[in-house]
Write an enzyme that holds these catalytic residues in place. Sequence first.
Site, PDB file in Angstrom:
ATOM      1  N   LYS A   1     -10.006  -5.639  -1.129  1.00 22.96           N
ATOM      2  CA  LYS A   1      -9.588  -6.824  -2.155  1.00 22.96           C
ATOM      3  C   LYS A   1      -9.503  -7.939  -1.940  1.00 22.96           C
ATOM      4  O   LYS A   1     -10.494  -8.699  -3.349  1.00 22.96           O
ATOM      5  CB  LYS A   1      -8.306  -6.816  -1.728  1.00 22.96           C
ATOM      6  CG  LYS A   1      -7.440  -5.716  -1.256  1.00 22.96           C
ATOM      7  CD  LYS A   1      -6.102  -5.551  -0.881  1.00 22.96           C
ATOM      8  CE  LYS A   1      -4.667  -4.555  -0.713  1.00 22.96           C
ATOM      9  NZ  LYS A   1      -3.839  -4.098   0.295  1.00 22.96           N
TER      10      LYS A   1
ATOM     11  N   GLN B   1      -1.226  -7.200   4.609  1.00 24.74           N
ATOM     12  CA  GLN B   1      -1.550  -6.541   5.050  1.00 24.74           C
ATOM     13  C   GLN B   1      -0.638  -5.331   5.561  1.00 24.74           C
ATOM     14  O   GLN B   1      -0.824  -5.678   6.775  1.00 24.74           O
ATOM     15  CB  GLN B   1      -3.394  -6.149   4.738  1.00 24.74           C
ATOM     16  CG  GLN B   1      -3.383  -4.816   5.249  1.00 24.74           C
ATOM     17  CD  GLN B   1      -3.694  -4.218   3.885  1.00 24.74           C
ATOM     18  OE1 GLN B   1      -3.606  -4.477   3.037  1.00 24.74           O
ATOM     19  NE2 GLN B   1      -3.872  -2.583   3.656  1.00 24.74           N
TER      20      GLN B   1
ATOM     21  N   ASP C   1       2.360  -7.764  -4.721  1.00 27.28           N
ATOM     22  CA  ASP C   1       2.391  -6.146  -4.449  1.00 27.28           C
ATOM     23  C   ASP C   1       3.602  -5.700  -4.817  1.00 27.28           C
ATOM     24  O   ASP C   1       3.925  -4.269  -5.222  1.00 27.28           O
ATOM     25  CB  ASP C   1       2.452  -6.715  -2.696  1.00 27.28           C
ATOM     26  CG  ASP C   1       1.285  -6.452  -2.168  1.00 27.28           C
ATOM     27  OD1 ASP C   1       0.216  -5.360  -2.603  1.00 27.28           O
ATOM     28  OD2 ASP C   1       0.995  -5.986  -1.135  1.00 27.28           O
TER      29      ASP C   1
END
Length: 294
Positions: A53, A97, A120
């Site tokens: 990412k 994460q 997200d």
Amino acid sequence: MPTIIDGKKTSQDIKNEIAARVAEIKSEGGKIPHLAAILVGNDGASQTYVGAKVKACHEIGFESTLVRMEDTVSEEELLAKVEEINENPDIDGLIVQLPLPKHISVEKVTDKIKPEKDVDGFTPANVGRMALNWPAYVAATPYGIVELLKRYQIETSGKHCVVIGRSHIVGSPMSILMARNGYPGNATVTLTHSRTQNLKEIAQTADILIVALGKPEFVTADMVKPGAVVIDVGIHRVEDSSKKSGFRLIGDVKFDEVAEKASAITPVPGGVGPMTIASLLYNTLLAAERKVYG
Ligand code: NAP
């Protein structure tokens, strides 16, 4: 031969489009989009995902910040870090994460992220906005599938869409997106799961079959209607001594035999998987340009 829905190429197209927009922003003297990622602990897969990412941010001209914390970090310390980033006006998007160590509540941490920075799309605010068909950050995998359907001009209106799997990150949001009033959408949706009876018969009636149950090659040709569009979300490593790496990737769909019946199908690898990073970058651009919350 069916149309092979190429996620690798499509994700690169999206990245190129975002990079072009970043170049425009730069030339206008605007603010460069900035993504922050928090990584807790040393899990190998998580490090790889976050690394990819951050690398993608650099490739397209975004700024990025990686915050690493020990897996012994307390829940309070992690929540305080999220709050600090929430309040940092230079950072547009924040991801934490997953998975997190067991002593930390994923719900508490997710709920702490400011919805305006939740690129997200995991917070209750963004899931609710998506369900209401309001502007929202849609989670990476469902967004990636929607984008593939759009770019391959797959007709969804009036079609029967069967989704296999009801997870919060894939199946459930997919069922909402396919049923909403818009494109892609306006489908008649059946959401199936491990308690569903007669799954094979239901799957056989699908014009669009979205498979996300996490079982290697579960969907076989006899479960698929001729001409169906098949989207395979599953990813599994299986040993393969003929490969240099010693393994190969397969999906939840038995690709070779299902491809013979489908009108369009996503391969594994190279289908849904590569779309997820492009989705995250797109959401971060939306955040930087205040396109979702105004
Ligand atoms: P998950 O959280 O494990 O959920 C699996 C779902 O499938 C559950 O709703 C479960 O039903 C249902 N299910 C399990 N066995 C079933 C059966 N025999 N018949 C019908 N339904 C069944 O999975 P996930 O996180 O959605 O992931 C699914 C797969 O996609 C995995 O292979 C994962 O690695 C992959 N994945 C790929 C990407 C990508 O970027 N390509 C992203 C996310 C996930 P219950 O609810 O009743 O238990």
